[in-house]
Design a protein around this motif. Sequence first.
Motif, PDB file in Angstrom:
ATOM      1  N   MET A 103       0.849  -1.165   0.000  1.00 11.77           N
ATOM      2  CA  MET A 103       0.000   0.000   0.000  1.00 11.77           C
ATOM      3  C   MET A 103       0.906   1.244   0.000  1.00 11.77           C
ATOM      4  O   MET A 103       1.824   1.331   0.801  1.00 11.77           O
ATOM      5  N   PRO A 104       0.654   2.203  -0.889  1.00  8.69           N
ATOM      6  CA  PRO A 104       1.495   3.403  -0.944  1.00  8.69           C
ATOM      7  C   PRO A 104       1.318   4.303   0.269  1.00  8.69           C
ATOM      8  O   PRO A 104       0.269   4.317   0.907  1.00  8.69           O
ATOM      9  N   THR A 105       2.362   5.047   0.563  1.00  9.66           N
ATOM     10  CA  THR A 105       2.341   6.022   1.649  1.00  9.66           C
ATOM     11  C   THR A 105       2.305   7.408   1.040  1.00  9.66           C
ATOM     12  O   THR A 105       3.142   7.750   0.192  1.00  9.66           O
ATOM     13  N   TYR A 106       1.343   8.213   1.453  1.00  6.80           N
ATOM     14  CA  TYR A 106       1.189   9.576   0.944  1.00  6.80           C
ATOM     15  C   TYR A 106       1.529  10.568   2.033  1.00  6.80           C
ATOM     16  O   TYR A 106       1.298  10.320   3.212  1.00  6.80           O
ATOM     17  N   GLN A 107       2.067  11.701   1.623  1.00  6.26           N
ATOM     18  CA  GLN A 107       2.409  12.750   2.569  1.00  6.26           C
ATOM     19  C   GLN A 107       1.376  13.866   2.458  1.00  6.26           C
ATOM     20  O   GLN A 107       1.009  14.279   1.356  1.00  6.26           O
ATOM     21  N   TYR A 108       0.912  14.340   3.608  1.00  6.17           N
ATOM     22  CA  TYR A 108      -0.090  15.404   3.677  1.00  6.17           C
ATOM     23  C   TYR A 108       0.464  16.569   4.479  1.00  6.17           C
ATOM     24  O   TYR A 108       1.318  16.385   5.341  1.00  6.17           O
ATOM     25  N   LYS A 109      -0.076  17.768   4.202  1.00  6.73           N
ATOM     26  CA  LYS A 109       0.307  18.961   4.946  1.00  6.73           C
ATOM     27  C   LYS A 109      -0.952  19.599   5.520  1.00  6.73           C
ATOM     28  O   LYS A 109      -1.922  19.818   4.798  1.00  6.73           O
ATOM     29  N   ASN A 110      -0.908  19.891   6.816  1.00 12.80           N
ATOM     30  CA  ASN A 110      -1.995  20.600   7.480  1.00 12.80           C
ATOM     31  C   ASN A 110      -1.885  22.064   7.080  1.00 12.80           C
ATOM     32  O   ASN A 110      -0.859  22.704   7.319  1.00 12.80           O
ATOM     33  N   LEU A 111      -2.909  22.612   6.436  1.00  8.72           N
ATOM     34  CA  LEU A 111      -2.851  23.981   5.912  1.00  8.72           C
ATOM     35  C   LEU A 111      -2.933  25.038   7.001  1.00  8.72           C
ATOM     36  O   LEU A 111      -2.522  26.180   6.786  1.00  8.72           O
ATOM     37  N   ASN A 112      -3.431  24.699   8.183  1.00  9.56           N
ATOM     38  CA  ASN A 112      -3.502  25.661   9.285  1.00  9.56           C
ATOM     39  C   ASN A 112      -2.204  25.729  10.079  1.00  9.56           C
ATOM     40  O   ASN A 112      -1.737  26.805  10.430  1.00  9.56           O
ATOM     41  N   GLY A 141       0.814  23.833   9.230  1.00 10.69           N
ATOM     42  CA  GLY A 141       2.027  23.551   8.470  1.00 10.69           C
ATOM     43  C   GLY A 141       2.628  22.191   8.775  1.00 10.69           C
ATOM     44  O   GLY A 141       3.636  21.811   8.191  1.00 10.69           O
ATOM     45  N   GLU A 142       2.010  21.442   9.693  1.00  9.71           N
ATOM     46  CA  GLU A 142       2.488  20.108  10.053  1.00  9.71           C
ATOM     47  C   GLU A 142       2.376  19.179   8.847  1.00  9.71           C
ATOM     48  O   GLU A 142       1.406  19.229   8.089  1.00  9.71           O
ATOM     49  N   THR A 143       3.368  18.313   8.648  1.00  4.26           N
ATOM     50  CA  THR A 143       3.283  17.282   7.611  1.00  4.26           C
ATOM     51  C   THR A 143       3.210  15.921   8.290  1.00  4.26           C
ATOM     52  O   THR A 143       3.782  15.712   9.355  1.00  4.26           O
ATOM     53  N   PHE A 144       2.477  15.009   7.667  1.00  5.68           N
ATOM     54  CA  PHE A 144       2.342  13.659   8.191  1.00  5.68           C
ATOM     55  C   PHE A 144       2.119  12.700   7.039  1.00  5.68           C
ATOM     56  O   PHE A 144       1.796  13.104   5.925  1.00  5.68           O
ATOM     57  N   GLU A 145       2.370  11.420   7.296  1.00 14.01           N
ATOM     58  CA  GLU A 145       2.236  10.382   6.273  1.00 14.01           C
ATOM     59  C   GLU A 145       1.067   9.471   6.596  1.00 14.01           C
ATOM     60  O   GLU A 145       0.777   9.199   7.764  1.00 14.01           O
ATOM     61  N   VAL A 146       0.415   9.003   5.529  1.00 17.99           N
ATOM     62  CA  VAL A 146      -0.731   8.103   5.665  1.00 17.99           C
ATOM     63  C   VAL A 146      -0.601   7.000   4.623  1.00 17.99           C
ATOM     64  O   VAL A 146      -0.324   7.277   3.453  1.00 17.99           O
ATOM     65  N   SER A 147      -0.781   5.748   5.035  1.00 17.39           N
ATOM     66  CA  SER A 147      -0.820   4.635   4.092  1.00 17.39           C
ATOM     67  C   SER A 147      -2.253   4.489   3.596  1.00 17.39           C
ATOM     68  O   SER A 147      -3.168   4.308   4.396  1.00 17.39           O
ATOM     69  N   THR A 189      -6.786   3.482  -4.822  1.00 20.53           N
ATOM     70  CA  THR A 189      -8.155   3.788  -5.220  1.00 20.53           C
ATOM     71  C   THR A 189      -8.868   4.739  -4.258  1.00 20.53           C
ATOM     72  O   THR A 189      -9.920   5.261  -4.594  1.00 20.53           O
ATOM     73  N   GLU A 190      -8.290   4.970  -3.057  1.00 21.58           N
ATOM     74  CA  GLU A 190      -8.917   5.890  -2.106  1.00 21.58           C
ATOM     75  C   GLU A 190      -8.726   7.335  -2.539  1.00 21.58           C
ATOM     76  O   GLU A 190      -7.701   7.689  -3.100  1.00 21.58           O
ATOM     77  N   LYS A 191      -9.723   8.153  -2.267  1.00 19.85           N
ATOM     78  CA  LYS A 191      -9.612   9.582  -2.580  1.00 19.85           C
ATOM     79  C   LYS A 191      -8.688  10.263  -1.579  1.00 19.85           C
ATOM     80  O   LYS A 191      -8.566   9.824  -0.437  1.00 19.85           O
ATOM     81  N   ALA A 192      -8.053  11.347  -2.025  1.00 18.43           N
ATOM     82  CA  ALA A 192      -7.165  12.105  -1.151  1.00 18.43           C
ATOM     83  C   ALA A 192      -7.964  12.758  -0.033  1.00 18.43           C
ATOM     84  O   ALA A 192      -9.098  13.184  -0.242  1.00 18.43           O
TER      85      ALA A 192
END
Length: 65
Positions: free
Chosen positions: A1-10, A12-18, A22-25
Amino acid sequence: MPTYQYKNLNTGETFEVSQRITEKAWTVHPETGDPVKRLISKPGIAFKGSGFYVNDSRPSSSSEG
């Protein structure tokens, strides 16, 4: 399963999610409800050394004729 990186827009924190491909962002942080954005990052694979170049698999131009 791929790991995606996200950024909290409020914050600035970044975190990863597996997630499955086919799942939506995600658009909101699941715990805080803050808006998030999926980041584009470099792939985790690098081809180094000989044998990975186009000219390595072609015959030399001197032998063509």
